[in-house]
Design an enzyme around this catalytic site. Structure first.
Site, PDB file in Angstrom:
ATOM      1  N   SER A   1       0.802  -1.237   0.000  1.00 59.31           N
ATOM      2  CA  SER A   1       0.000   0.000   0.000  1.00 59.31           C
ATOM      3  C   SER A   1       0.832   1.284   0.000  1.00 59.31           C
ATOM      4  CB  SER A   1      -0.937  -0.014   1.213  1.00 59.31           C
ATOM      5  OG  SER A   1      -0.256  -0.484   2.349  1.00 59.31           O
ATOM      6  N   THR A   2       2.129   1.189  -0.364  1.00 65.18           N
ATOM      7  CA  THR A   2       2.927   2.413  -0.378  1.00 65.18           C
ATOM      8  C   THR A   2       3.055   2.992  -1.777  1.00 65.18           C
ATOM      9  OG1 THR A   2       4.793   0.889  -0.320  1.00 65.18           O
ATOM     10  CG2 THR A   2       4.337   2.126   1.688  1.00 65.18           C
ATOM     11  N   ASP A   3       2.551   2.312  -2.763  1.00 60.12           N
ATOM     12  CA  ASP A   3       2.685   2.783  -4.148  1.00 60.12           C
ATOM     13  C   ASP A   3       1.557   2.253  -4.998  1.00 60.12           C
ATOM     14  OD1 ASP A   3       4.622   4.438  -5.296  1.00 60.12           O
ATOM     15  OD2 ASP A   3       6.210   3.116  -4.557  1.00 60.12           O
ATOM     16  N   GLY A   4       1.412   2.847  -6.161  1.00 60.84           N
ATOM     17  CA  GLY A   4       0.546   2.302  -7.199  1.00 60.84           C
ATOM     18  C   GLY A   4      -0.890   2.043  -6.769  1.00 60.84           C
ATOM     19  N   ILE A   5      -1.417   0.925  -7.187  1.00 59.28           N
ATOM     20  CA  ILE A   5      -2.836   0.608  -6.995  1.00 59.28           C
ATOM     21  C   ILE A   5      -3.163   0.453  -5.504  1.00 59.28           C
ATOM     22  CG2 ILE A   5      -4.587  -1.169  -7.457  1.00 59.28           C
ATOM     23  CD1 ILE A   5      -3.134  -1.675 -10.162  1.00 59.28           C
ATOM     24  N   GLY A   6      -2.257  -0.172  -4.737  1.00 56.15           N
ATOM     25  CA  GLY A   6      -2.504  -0.391  -3.304  1.00 56.15           C
ATOM     26  C   GLY A   6      -2.628   0.919  -2.548  1.00 56.15           C
TER      27      GLY A   6
ATOM     28  N   SER B   1      -5.306 -10.217 -12.764  1.00 55.90           N
ATOM     29  CA  SER B   1      -4.872  -9.436 -13.923  1.00 55.90           C
ATOM     30  C   SER B   1      -5.513  -9.998 -15.177  1.00 55.90           C
ATOM     31  CB  SER B   1      -3.347  -9.519 -14.039  1.00 55.90           C
ATOM     32  OG  SER B   1      -2.918  -9.030 -15.281  1.00 55.90           O
TER      33      SER B   1
ATOM     34  N   TYR C   1       4.622 -14.647 -14.182  1.00 60.46           N
ATOM     35  CA  TYR C   1       3.670 -13.638 -13.679  1.00 60.46           C
ATOM     36  C   TYR C   1       2.226 -14.071 -14.009  1.00 60.46           C
ATOM     37  CZ  TYR C   1       1.138  -9.248 -13.111  1.00 60.46           C
ATOM     38  OH  TYR C   1       0.225  -8.302 -12.721  1.00 60.46           O
TER      39      TYR C   1
HETATM   40  N1  LIG Z   1       0.226  -2.096 -12.896  1.00 63.06           N
HETATM   41  C1  LIG Z   1      -0.396  -2.907 -13.718  1.00 63.06           C
HETATM   42  O1  LIG Z   1      -0.367  -2.730 -14.961  1.00 63.06           O
HETATM   43  C2  LIG Z   1      -1.194  -4.061 -13.198  1.00 63.06           C
HETATM   44  C3  LIG Z   1      -2.042  -4.730 -14.090  1.00 63.06           C
HETATM   45  C4  LIG Z   1      -2.781  -5.815 -13.615  1.00 63.06           C
HETATM   46  C5  LIG Z   1      -2.681  -6.204 -12.301  1.00 63.06           C
HETATM   47  N2  LIG Z   1      -1.834  -5.545 -11.464  1.00 63.06           N
HETATM   48  C6  LIG Z   1      -1.742  -6.028 -10.088  1.00 63.06           C
HETATM   49  O2  LIG Z   1      -2.043  -4.969  -9.190  1.00 63.06           O
HETATM   50  C7  LIG Z   1      -1.293  -5.113  -7.993  1.00 63.06           C
HETATM   51  C8  LIG Z   1      -0.565  -3.824  -7.668  1.00 63.06           C
HETATM   52  O3  LIG Z   1       0.329  -3.521  -8.714  1.00 63.06           O
HETATM   53  P1  LIG Z   1       1.027  -2.088  -8.857  1.00 63.06           P
HETATM   54  O4  LIG Z   1       1.238  -1.878 -10.307  1.00 63.06           O
HETATM   55  O5  LIG Z   1       0.301  -1.081  -8.072  1.00 63.06           O
HETATM   56  O6  LIG Z   1       2.449  -2.384  -8.178  1.00 63.06           O
HETATM   57  P2  LIG Z   1       3.593  -1.333  -7.725  1.00 63.06           P
HETATM   58  O7  LIG Z   1       3.285   0.038  -8.192  1.00 63.06           O
HETATM   59  O8  LIG Z   1       4.868  -1.970  -8.144  1.00 63.06           O
HETATM   60  O9  LIG Z   1       3.479  -1.334  -6.129  1.00 63.06           O
HETATM   61  C9  LIG Z   1       3.774  -2.484  -5.428  1.00 63.06           C
HETATM   62  C10 LIG Z   1       3.525  -2.284  -3.937  1.00 63.06           C
HETATM   63  O10 LIG Z   1       3.784  -3.535  -3.326  1.00 63.06           O
HETATM   64  C11 LIG Z   1       4.799  -3.403  -2.352  1.00 63.06           C
HETATM   65  N3  LIG Z   1       5.677  -4.565  -2.392  1.00 63.06           N
HETATM   66  C12 LIG Z   1       6.412  -5.038  -3.418  1.00 63.06           C
HETATM   67  N4  LIG Z   1       7.082  -6.131  -3.054  1.00 63.06           N
HETATM   68  C13 LIG Z   1       6.788  -6.353  -1.758  1.00 63.06           C
HETATM   69  C14 LIG Z   1       7.181  -7.325  -0.814  1.00 63.06           C
HETATM   70  N5  LIG Z   1       8.065  -8.266  -1.115  1.00 63.06           N
HETATM   71  N6  LIG Z   1       6.665  -7.268   0.438  1.00 63.06           N
HETATM   72  C15 LIG Z   1       5.807  -6.293   0.785  1.00 63.06           C
HETATM   73  N7  LIG Z   1       5.399  -5.334  -0.071  1.00 63.06           N
HETATM   74  C16 LIG Z   1       5.887  -5.360  -1.322  1.00 63.06           C
HETATM   75  C17 LIG Z   1       5.566  -2.157  -2.737  1.00 63.06           C
HETATM   76  O11 LIG Z   1       6.162  -1.694  -1.538  1.00 63.06           O
HETATM   77  P3  LIG Z   1       7.509  -0.826  -1.522  1.00 63.06           P
HETATM   78  O12 LIG Z   1       7.034   0.542  -1.744  1.00 63.06           O
HETATM   79  O13 LIG Z   1       8.102  -1.028  -0.201  1.00 63.06           O
HETATM   80  O14 LIG Z   1       8.344  -1.330  -2.662  1.00 63.06           O
HETATM   81  C18 LIG Z   1       4.453  -1.275  -3.297  1.00 63.06           C
HETATM   82  O15 LIG Z   1       3.772  -0.631  -2.259  1.00 63.06           O
HETATM   83  C19 LIG Z   1      -0.360  -6.307  -8.221  1.00 63.06           C
HETATM   84  O16 LIG Z   1      -0.916  -7.453  -7.645  1.00 63.06           O
HETATM   85  C20 LIG Z   1      -0.330  -6.450  -9.715  1.00 63.06           C
HETATM   86  O17 LIG Z   1      -0.042  -7.763 -10.108  1.00 63.06           O
HETATM   87  C21 LIG Z   1      -1.098  -4.471 -11.869  1.00 63.06           C
END
Ligand SMILES: NC(=O)c1ccc[n+]([C@@H]2O[C@H](COP(=O)([O-])OP(=O)(O)OC[C@H]3O[C@@H](n4cnc5c(N)ncnc54)[C@H](OP(=O)(O)O)[C@@H]3O)[C@@H](O)[C@H]2O)c1
Length: 326
Positions: free
Chosen positions: A66-71, A196, A209
């Site tokens: 929850s520190t970046d992106g969708i979360g 996804s 993935y």
């Molecule tokens: N973006 C897309 O295009 C897309 C498309 C379809 C589905 N999704 C799904 O949506 C979800 C969120 O994706 P996102 O794009 O928002 O990802 P993101 O921007 O890369 O953000 C990932 C988040 O997860 C945390 N994280 C990563 N590795 C971790 C670990 N080992 N332990 C604890 N926290 C961890 C990160 O924390 P830190 O800040 O500490 O690194 C960050 O807060 C994922 O499940 C992804 O598969 C994404």
């Protein structure tokens, strides 16, 4: 009435073809109408009612990654609707910053739990303690990782391999196991699982993935079925590309546009669908992509198309890297 009376000018063979054609068109039209109704309910009807999520599901929401992106945007959006938030990610400073921002902006309580999900089972003991005695209404199983860019499996690091298994796969049932008993005893709650569009079929050059997201899809859909009628909503979200850190390896999938929303745009749509769609792309334009994939692509075309697409992304990324180095 025989079909001869319906189409008097046609011979036997033409009659059979006409009836088969009519059946096919009727099926396609009915299917299209059903999908349209479901999407109108999820994306338009849902907006007419501003659901009080805290009252419907419970006071606290837990969001992984929850520190970046969708979360992060899920955490903000649920706080905007009055929920207290437990933020879970691996970087403490980022967690504290986001928790403070959310508490100040929305006037809700926030707590943090530092956990690196790559470590597997041990991290859940600490999380369990943090969640104890809380009325957890919503769990967003969001955390996920992807290879740094499309690549053959042989080139993926061992760390990335375990991250996919521990973060993308194991975390989803493990977090669910922590909150489900409390939700069941209260007879209310919602579990949102981020899968996804990549889970539709296997994807060459992103194989691990897509396989982990297929796990989330299957687990989440089965859970939704098991807990129908228990007061617990289980929702599977299947987005296409969203402009986040995960997609920053290529401008082609990172530059925001109609089919590539920012995380904020994506979540503002997706949150509305909670309680109105058990399985949704979350964002209307991704819903159209999902429909096209389901209706017009078989597994072979999907895999071949994605192989070509990922090869193009890789080629493009290497070309840009080379031109930057020059
Ligand atoms: N973006 C897309 O295009 C897309 C498309 C379809 C589905 N999704 C799904 O949506 C979800 C969120 O994706 P996102 O794009 O928002 O990802 P993101 O921007 O890369 O953000 C990932 C988040 O997860 C945390 N994280 C990563 N590795 C971790 C670990 N080992 N332990 C604890 N926290 C961890 C990160 O924390 P830190 O800040 O500490 O690194 C960050 O807060 C994922 O499940 C992804 O598969 C994404």
């Amino acid at each position: 009435m025989s079909c001869y009376a319906l189409f008097p000018g046609l011979g036997d063979f033409e009659h059979v073809l006409t009836v088969v054609g009519l059946l096919f068109v009727s099926k396609t039209v009915l299917q299209g109408l059903w999908i349209l109704v479901r999407n109108v309910r999820a994306h338009l009807w849902s907006r007419l009612w501003n659901k009080k999520l805290g009252e419907t599901y419970g006071k606290w929401a837990v969001v992984t990654g929850s520190t970046d992106g969708i979360g992060k945007e899920y955490a903000r959006e649920l706080a905007r609707r009055g929920m207290n938030i437990v933020l879970i990610s691996r970087t403490e400073e980022k967690l504290q910053k986001v928790a403070t921002e959310i508490a100040e902006e929305f006037g809700v309580e926030t707590e943090i739990a530092v956990a690196d999900f790559i470590q597997g089972r041990p991290v859940f003991e600490n999380i369990a303690q943090r969640l104890q005695n809380k009325d957890i209404g919503v769990l967003v199983n969001n955390v996920g990782v992807m290879l740094p860019h499309p690549m053959e499996f042989e080139l993926a690091s061992e760390r990335d391999m375990w991250a996919h298994i521990n973060v993308n796969v194991a975390t989803v049932p493990a977090m669910t196991k922590l909150v489900l008993p409390g939700m069941l005893s209260r007879g209310r709650g919602a579990i949102i699982n981020l899968s996804s569009l990549a889970a539709a079929y296997p994807i060459p050059l992103m194989g691990i993935y897509a396989a982990t997201k297929a796990f989330v899809d299957f687990f989440s859909l089965a859970l939704e079925w098991e807990y129908r009628g228990s007061g617990i909503t289980v929702q599977t979200i299947t987005p296409g590309y969203v402009s986040t850190n995960m997609t920053k390896f290529s401008e082609l999938v990172h530059r925001p546009g109609l089919f590539i929303p920012t995380a904020r745009q994506f979540v503002s749509h997706a949150v509305h669908t909670l309680g109105y769609a058990s399985c949704t792309a979350g964002y209307w334009a991704h819903g159209i992509l999902g429909y096209l994939v389901d209706t017009f692509l078989n597994r072979w075309f999907f895999m071949y198309g994605n192989y070509l697409w990922n090869s193009l992304l890789l080629h493009n990324m290497k070309k840009n890297q080379a031109s930057r180095q020059r």
